[in-house]
Design a protein around this motif. Structure first.
Motif: not given
Length: 312
Positions: A53-82
Motif C-alpha cells: 500500500q503506497p502511503r505518505q507519512r505526515l506529522d502534524g495536526r490531524v482532524t478527522q470527522q465522520a458525517w452521516r445522512f439518510t434518505g437522499q438516494g445518492l450514489t457515492t460518486l454523486q456525494v464525492l463529486a461536489p
C-alpha cells in the motif's frame, strides 16, 4: 427534490485561510470528530497491489470527522463529486482518487485510517476515496472516504496540517525509502501495520464453519506476529475475534472469543510467545468491516485481529 446544505467544516488552521466549506446533503449530521494537535497520519497515495500500500507519512495536526445522512438516494460518486469540485476550486490538487475494488478493496480499506463503526461505515463494494494536497507556508493534506449502506450515506473527512516533520514514503515491496524520525519501521507488513495503525488482521487463519479449532497451519501471520512479540518482551497484543451477523450475539461472542483463544494458544505452544504478552477477546458481530448483506462481506467480517496494547 434533493436538498443540499453548505456545511462549514472547521478543519483548517487560521494561517491556512480559515474554515473550508464543503457541500454535504442537507440532513447530514456529524457523528464523530477526533482532533490530535500532534500526531502521525499515513496517507494512502495509490491502490493496494502486489502486497503493498503506497502511503505518505505526515506529522502534524490531524482532524478527522465522520458525517452521516439518510434518505437522499445518492450514489457515492454523486456525494464525492461536489466535494472534489470544492477542493479544486479552493486550490487543492488531487493526488489520488479511486473506488472500491480499483482501490484494492479489503486491503486498501485496512490500510486507510478509518474512524470506528457505527460512526463511520465502509462497504467494501461501494466506497470512494480521494487524497488531495494544498501548497502554502504549511502544506495541507485532505483524505475523503465516501460509502453507503442501504439508504444511509457516510462521509469521512480527514485534514492534516504538516508540522515540518520528516516524510516517509513506502515504496513497492514495502521497503522504506526514508525515515529520519527514529527507528525505521519493521519491513514485515503485519508488524508495520501494528506499529503504524495499531491493529492487523490475521488473514490466513483457518477455522471450519462454526468451529473453534484452528487448522494445523503453518500460518505466516502467526509466525510474523510471534517474531514481532519475541523481538521485544515489552510488546503486548490483544487477539480479538469477530464474526458475521448470522446468529445470536451471545453465541457469536463466545465463538469469536474461542477462536481468538485458539490463536493465542498456538502462539504460546508452537511459537514460544510469553502468555503475559497476549490476551484474547471476542466482539461477535459488533465491529464489522464490511456489509453483512453479501457473502463476501460476511467472509471479511469473520476474522481474528491483533491489536497492539500499551506496553506499560
Amino acid at each position: 427534490m434533493r436538498r443540499w446544505l453548505a456545511l462549514v467544516v472547521t478543519l483548517c488552521l487560521p494561517h491556512s485561510g480559515g474554515a473550508l466549506e464543503l457541500t454535504l446533503p442537507g440532513n447530514a449530521v456529524m457523528s464523530a470528530e477526533v482532533v490530535q494537535e500532534a500526531d502521525t497520519y499515513f496517507l494512502p497515495t495509490g491502490p493496494f497491489e502486489n502486497g503493498t500500500q503506497p502511503r505518505q507519512r505526515l506529522d502534524g495536526r490531524v482532524t478527522q470527522q465522520a458525517w452521516r445522512f439518510t434518505g437522499q438516494g445518492l450514489t457515492t460518486l454523486q456525494v464525492l463529486a461536489p466535494l472534489r469540485a470544492t477542493l479544486e476550486a479552493a486550490g487543492w490538487q488531487v493526488l489520488f482518487e479511486c473506488s472500491d475494488q480499483d482501490c484494492g478493496g479489503f486491503d486498501f480499506r485496512f490500510n486507510t485510517p478509518i474512524l470506528p463503526a457505527p460512526d463511520m461505515f465502509v462497504d467494501l463494494f461501494d466506497f470512494r476515496y480521494l487524497a488531495a494536497r494544498r501548497e502554502g507556508s504549511t502544506p495541507e493534506y485532505a483524505a475523503l472516504v465516501v460509502s453507503r449502506a442501504g439508504e444511509t450515506g457516510y462521509v469521512q473527512i480527514s485534514h492534516i496540517t504538516e508540522a515540518g516533520g520528516a516524510m516517509l514514503q513506502t515504496a513497492p515491496g514495502g521497503s522504506v525509502e526514508k525515515d529520519t524520525k527514529g527507528d525505521a519501521p519493521n519491513a514485515d507488513p503485519l508488524a508495520q501495520a501494528l506499529l503504524e495503525q495499531g491493529h492487523a488482521v490475521l488473514r490466513d487463519l483457518e477455522f471450519a464453519s462454526g468451529e473453534t479449532t484452528l487448522g494445523p497451519g503453518p500460518y505466516a501471520s502467526l509466525l510474523a506476529l510471534a517474531e514481532f512479540l519475541n523481538a521485544d518482551p515489552a510488546r503486548r497484543v490483544a487477539l480479538v475475534g469477530h464474526t458475521d451477523s448470522v446468529g445470536a450475539l451471545d453465541a457469536n461472542s463466545a465463538l469469536s472469543r474461542a477462536r481468538a483463544r485458539a490463536a493465542l494458544e498456538r502462539l504460546v505452544t508452537v511459537h514460544g510467545v510469553a502468555s503475559a504478552q497476549l490476551e484474547a477477546e471476542g466482539l461477535g458481530y459488533l465491529a464489522p468491516i464490511a456489509s453483512n448483506r453479501t457473502p463476501a462481506g460476511r467472509e471479511a467480517n469473520r476474522r481474528v485481529e491483533a491489536v497492539l496494547l500499551d506496553s506499560q
